[in-house]
Design a protein around this motif. Structure first.
Motif, PDB file in Angstrom:
ATOM      1  N   GLY A 198      -0.547   9.057  14.392  1.00 12.78           N
ATOM      2  CA  GLY A 198      -0.779   8.001  15.377  1.00 12.78           C
ATOM      3  C   GLY A 198      -1.496   6.781  14.881  1.00 12.78           C
ATOM      4  N   GLY A 199      -1.728   6.641  13.574  1.00 16.80           N
ATOM      5  CA  GLY A 199      -2.469   5.481  13.105  1.00 16.80           C
ATOM      6  C   GLY A 199      -2.170   5.152  11.655  1.00 16.80           C
ATOM      7  N   TYR A 200      -2.786   4.068  11.203  1.00 19.06           N
ATOM      8  CA  TYR A 200      -2.595   3.576   9.841  1.00 19.06           C
ATOM      9  C   TYR A 200      -3.795   3.998   9.001  1.00 19.06           C
ATOM     10  N   ALA A 201      -3.569   4.221   7.702  1.00 19.37           N
ATOM     11  CA  ALA A 201      -4.643   4.609   6.781  1.00 19.37           C
ATOM     12  C   ALA A 201      -5.338   5.881   7.253  1.00 19.37           C
ATOM     13  N   THR A 202      -4.553   6.845   7.686  1.00 19.60           N
ATOM     14  CA  THR A 202      -5.104   8.102   8.198  1.00 19.60           C
ATOM     15  C   THR A 202      -5.786   8.893   7.089  1.00 19.60           C
ATOM     16  N   ASP A 238       5.536  19.223 -12.175  1.00 11.61           N
ATOM     17  CA  ASP A 238       6.875  18.684 -12.401  1.00 11.61           C
ATOM     18  C   ASP A 238       6.767  17.169 -12.566  1.00 11.61           C
ATOM     19  N   PRO A 239       6.653  16.668 -13.806  1.00  7.46           N
ATOM     20  CA  PRO A 239       6.455  15.235 -14.030  1.00  7.46           C
ATOM     21  C   PRO A 239       7.540  14.363 -13.414  1.00  7.46           C
ATOM     22  N   ALA A 240       8.731  14.907 -13.199  1.00  7.93           N
ATOM     23  CA  ALA A 240       9.828  14.103 -12.664  1.00  7.93           C
ATOM     24  C   ALA A 240       9.766  13.974 -11.148  1.00  7.93           C
ATOM     25  N   ASN A 241       8.914  14.766 -10.512  1.00  5.42           N
ATOM     26  CA  ASN A 241       8.912  14.833  -9.053  1.00  5.42           C
ATOM     27  C   ASN A 241       7.845  13.914  -8.467  1.00  5.42           C
ATOM     28  N   VAL A 242       8.226  12.656  -8.209  1.00 10.11           N
ATOM     29  CA  VAL A 242       7.360  11.698  -7.541  1.00 10.11           C
ATOM     30  C   VAL A 242       8.077  11.216  -6.290  1.00 10.11           C
ATOM     31  N   VAL A 243       7.422  11.313  -5.149  1.00 11.72           N
ATOM     32  CA  VAL A 243       8.036  10.977  -3.869  1.00 11.72           C
ATOM     33  C   VAL A 243       7.213   9.887  -3.200  1.00 11.72           C
ATOM     34  N   GLU A 244       7.883   8.849  -2.696  1.00 16.40           N
ATOM     35  CA  GLU A 244       7.189   7.816  -1.943  1.00 16.40           C
ATOM     36  C   GLU A 244       7.078   8.241  -0.491  1.00 16.40           C
ATOM     37  N   LEU A 245       5.882   8.079   0.074  1.00 15.84           N
ATOM     38  CA  LEU A 245       5.596   8.563   1.414  1.00 15.84           C
ATOM     39  C   LEU A 245       5.414   7.412   2.392  1.00 15.84           C
ATOM     40  N   GLU A 246       5.864   7.617   3.607  1.00 15.41           N
ATOM     41  CA  GLU A 246       5.513   6.741   4.706  1.00 15.41           C
ATOM     42  C   GLU A 246       4.110   7.113   5.186  1.00 15.41           C
ATOM     43  N   PRO A 247       3.431   6.199   5.910  1.00 15.46           N
ATOM     44  CA  PRO A 247       2.072   6.510   6.359  1.00 15.46           C
ATOM     45  C   PRO A 247       1.954   7.831   7.113  1.00 15.46           C
ATOM     46  N   GLU A 248       2.933   8.119   7.984  1.00 14.22           N
ATOM     47  CA  GLU A 248       2.841   9.380   8.726  1.00 14.22           C
ATOM     48  C   GLU A 248       3.051  10.586   7.823  1.00 14.22           C
ATOM     49  N   GLN A 249       3.818  10.407   6.750  1.00 16.27           N
ATOM     50  CA  GLN A 249       4.002  11.502   5.804  1.00 16.27           C
ATOM     51  C   GLN A 249       2.726  11.768   5.017  1.00 16.27           C
ATOM     52  N   TRP A 250       1.987  10.699   4.690  1.00 16.29           N
ATOM     53  CA  TRP A 250       0.702  10.871   4.015  1.00 16.29           C
ATOM     54  C   TRP A 250      -0.248  11.655   4.916  1.00 16.29           C
ATOM     55  N   ALA A 251      -0.203  11.378   6.213  1.00 17.85           N
ATOM     56  CA  ALA A 251      -1.034  12.135   7.144  1.00 17.85           C
ATOM     57  C   ALA A 251      -0.648  13.613   7.149  1.00 17.85           C
ATOM     58  N   ASN A 254       0.821  -1.213   0.000  1.00 21.85           N
ATOM     59  CA  ASN A 254       0.000   0.000   0.000  1.00 21.85           C
ATOM     60  C   ASN A 254       0.854   1.262   0.000  1.00 21.85           C
ATOM     61  N   ALA A 255       1.854   1.281  -0.893  1.00 17.98           N
ATOM     62  CA  ALA A 255       2.727   2.446  -0.994  1.00 17.98           C
ATOM     63  C   ALA A 255       1.923   3.680  -1.389  1.00 17.98           C
ATOM     64  N   VAL A 256       2.290   4.824  -0.842  1.00 16.95           N
ATOM     65  CA  VAL A 256       1.652   6.095  -1.144  1.00 16.95           C
ATOM     66  C   VAL A 256       2.669   6.975  -1.864  1.00 16.95           C
ATOM     67  N   LEU A 257       2.299   7.479  -3.052  1.00 18.80           N
ATOM     68  CA  LEU A 257       3.190   8.301  -3.853  1.00 18.80           C
ATOM     69  C   LEU A 257       2.607   9.694  -3.979  1.00 18.80           C
ATOM     70  N   LEU A 258       3.462  10.703  -3.872  1.00 19.34           N
ATOM     71  CA  LEU A 258       3.046  12.097  -4.021  1.00 19.34           C
ATOM     72  C   LEU A 258       3.679  12.653  -5.282  1.00 19.34           C
TER      73      LEU A 258
END
Length: 679
Positions: free
Chosen positions: A197-201, A168-181, A159-163
């Motif tokens: 403090g949780g998963y799937a925030t 900027d098409p070249a700018n894709v960053v993979e996020l940790e769950p807390e970063q997605w929050a 369940n990787a989260v990408l931002l």
């Protein structure tokens, strides 16, 4: 290997043709000019969404994007977008509706391949930006309120989260769950502290509430004070992208669509935590949130209906049906009616009726509901129009879910079942006599002592009494089977019946005099040396599908001779007339053979059990010249049947589902092939 550039075609509207479009007769001289002139059908659904104005519902899947009117729930064929050889796995509109984001995967690839993220200008339908995503199975796209960022959530890669920065098409960053929050906090609640403090925030769009998954359930807190409000118990352990809050911040929704989940849908009142609805009747496949109201659409993975949950009544109602395909129920058979105005196709419990030139439904679909309190699946696998187009013969199960297999007769005028024929064992093939008075059925009895048999049934009697279990006559073979490549067909004048798979090895085919068979009724056994067999006319070498030429003087079949791909016999003399072969043709035998004219033959779908390209190709042959003229390519997966219009100007190939464990995906398209006349 096709380059990315060749796959990046503009997302164009699917052609909707006039019914009176002029078509050229297909001949040996122009057969190499045949092209795909239309694509119809629904494919399968991966995602769906409302347009930001709430006026349309968009379904995404193997055949691109399909639009429905959100008020009338009617299909809008002119607004269909199609991407060749790609499936749209996810979509999202920007908040102002000017940009459409799609995730497309090459349907020919597997999960080791990359996905393609594209941004489209909705008005011009041109690509604004795109990027290869080094992850697969992105199932959720979320726009930021400003439309300057996109979040992509991956189903398979933990369940990787990408931002993605949309500028900027070249700018894709993979996020940790807390970063997605923290990204959501920046979007929706910039004045609140970051919560991790949780998963799937997930944050409510009004910025007041945070919901997240813990080992205890789903917990909500105040986004500003971070004080806990309540914890609720879901039916699933929801992953990122599966825990949602409606745009009006009124409802909390859990939607589990992963293959390993039960596929439940849970809905709570966000303010109080009261559960308003739960759906656990089968895995859900896609969902859509209304942009301004609290209504929610969701689609079951199995079954055609799209349900709407109404917050006022707190009930779900099937609001329209989109007959998408699934692995177990691909298009399995197709047939034109007597004037070519309707193509009937079956998959599972559904029969669709299409105007193939206009690309729209010719009439309402026939859909059989799965009976309650039974595990016996209900559905059809074979379809055949009567010569006058008034009856439809359907091979299928008992409609009430009880034991037994039948040929059902459906009246096209009254839209009712008017008769059925019950049989034992396996049904290989069915065929109407040219005058429509007799239906032939070819059965595998599946017994060590009983050979396979062809029964001839009195249709008038069947319609009178409803269920018929005693045939007019039978033709017993020496084949102890089962052999699925056995087939039966009548000559154009109805005087001769041909059946293949008749010897102990499942090869060989025979011609029988219909009048003599009917006179003798039973025990027509060519394997009995003491029986004087006046009904059996000729025996040939060959197997599998067969076809009489329009004049009835030629018979084509699969070849048992290594040097030949298809053999063609003179019906009158029994002599081998032609041996069709080509160096480019593989070793598999065609599953479909039909004449377009006395000099032109169509073959196709060489193997349903191979991932090779031969299972996706339609071939046209010059009979007199003994040569391959052209190959029609378009299906990215196997197809299961070919139907030819009565005037022989249109060929339709019915796309199937998985053909083998190595095959990557579904096709689910009805592809229309012809030659358009010059203006």
């Amino acid at each position: 290997m096709k380059t990315l550039l060749s796959l990046i075609c503009l997302l164009l509207p699917l052609t909707v043709m006039a019914q009176d479009v002029a078509l050229e007769p297909i001949t040996v001289e122009n057969a190499d000019q045949i092209e795909q002139i239309n694509i119809i059908g629904y494919g399968y659904v991966e995602d769906m969404a409302y347009t930001p104005d709430g006026e349309q519902i968009v379904l995404a899947g193997s055949l691109g994007l399909i639009f429905y009117d959100a008020e009338l729930y009617e299909h809008v064929p002119a607004d269909r977008w199609f991407v060749p050889e790609e499936t749209v796995n996810a979509l999202a509109f920007s908040p102002d509706g000017s940009v459409l984001a799609t995730i497309s995967g090459n349907i020919l690839a597997n999960r080791d391949e990359n996905d393609i993220l594209r941004l489209w200008d909705v008005e011009t339908r041109e690509i604004v930006s795109e990027r290869i995503i080094p992850h697969v199975s992105i199932f959720e796209i979320i726009f930021s309120p400003s439309a300057t960022e996109l979040v992509l959530i991956n189903r398979w890669d933990n369940n990787a989260v990408l931002l993605w920065d949309t500028s900027d098409p070249a700018n894709v960053v993979e996020l940790e769950p807390e970063q997605w929050a923290s990204v959501q906090q920046r979007w929706y609640a910039p004045d609140a502290a970051v919560w991790s403090g949780g998963y799937a925030t997930t944050y409510s769009p009004d910025g007041n509430t945070i919901a997240f998954v813990t080992s205890d359930g789903i917990t909500t807190i105040d986004a500003i004070t971070q004080e806990e409000r309540y914890t609720v118990q879901p039916n699933e352990y929801y992953a990122p992208g599966e825990l949602l809050i409606t745009p009006d911040s009124r409802l909390l929704i859990g939607f589990a669509s992963a293959e390993w989940s039960m596929g439940s849908v849970d809905i709570w009142d966000l303010a109080t935590g009261e559960k308003l609805f739960e759906y656990t009747q089968g895995r859900a496949a896609a969902f859509a949130l209304h942009p301004t109201e609290s209504s929610i659409l969701f689609k079951r993975y199995f079954g055609p209906d799209i349900y709407e949950w109404d917050p006022d009544t707190e009930n779900s109602v099937a609001v329209f049906s989109h007959y998408s395909l699934w692995q177990e129920n691909a298009y399995t058979d197709a047939d034109f009616n007597q004037d070519g105005s309707i193509l009937a196709v079956v998959h599972g419990a559904i029969v669709q009726f299409w105007d193939v030139m206009a690309g729209v439904k010719a009439r309402s679909d026939l859909y059989i509901e799965q009976p309650e309190n039974t595990t016996q699946p209900v559905g059809f696998s074979m379809v055949e129009f009567s010569p006058d187009g008034k009856l439809l013969a359907l091979k299928g199960s008992a409609l009430d879910g009880s034991e037994g297999v039948y040929v059902h007769l459906w009246d096209m005028n009254t839209s009712e079942f008017v008769g059925r024929i019950k049989y034992d064992g396996t049904l290989y093939d069915i065929a109407f006599s040219p005058d429509g008075s007799i239906l032939a059925t070819y059965h595998g009895i599946q017994s060590d002592i009983s050979p396979n048999v062809v029964y001839l049934w009195d249709l008038e009697k069947t319609l009178d009494i409803g269920t018929l279990d005693e045939p007019l006559a039978s033709i017993w073979t020496a084949n102890l089977g089962p052999f699925s490549h056995s087939s039966v067909t009548f000559s154009p004048d109805g005087q001769v019946i041909a059946l293949s798979g008749v010897d102990p090895w499942g090869t060989g085919f025979e011609l029988w005099n219909v009048a003599s068979v009917l006179e003798a009724r039973f025990n027509q056994r060519p394997l009995d040396p003491d029986l004087e067999n006046t009904a059996q006319l000729k025996t040939f070498n060959g197997f599998g599908p067969m076809a009489f030429s329009p004049e009835g003087d030629l018979l084509a079949a699969n070849s048992t001779v290594l040097e030949c791909y298809i053999v063609i016999y003179d019906v009158n003399t029994g002599e081998l007339e032609n041996c069709l072969t080509d160096n480019a043709v593989g070793t598999d035998s065609p599953l479909f053979i039909q004449f377009l004219s006395d000099s032109l033959l169509v073959s196709g779908a060489e193997s349903r059990y191979s991932a090779e390209n031969t299972s996706k190709t339609i071939r046209l042959w010059d009979i007199e010249g003994n040569q391959l003229i052209t190959e029609l390519e378009g299906h990215f997966e196997n197809y299961n049947d070919i139907a030819i219009s009565p005037d022989s100007r249109v060929i339709v190939s019915a796309g199937g589902g998985y053909s083998c464990s190595e095959c990557p995906s579904y096709d689910g398209a009805l592809r229309v092939w012809s030659i358009l006349a010059d203006d």
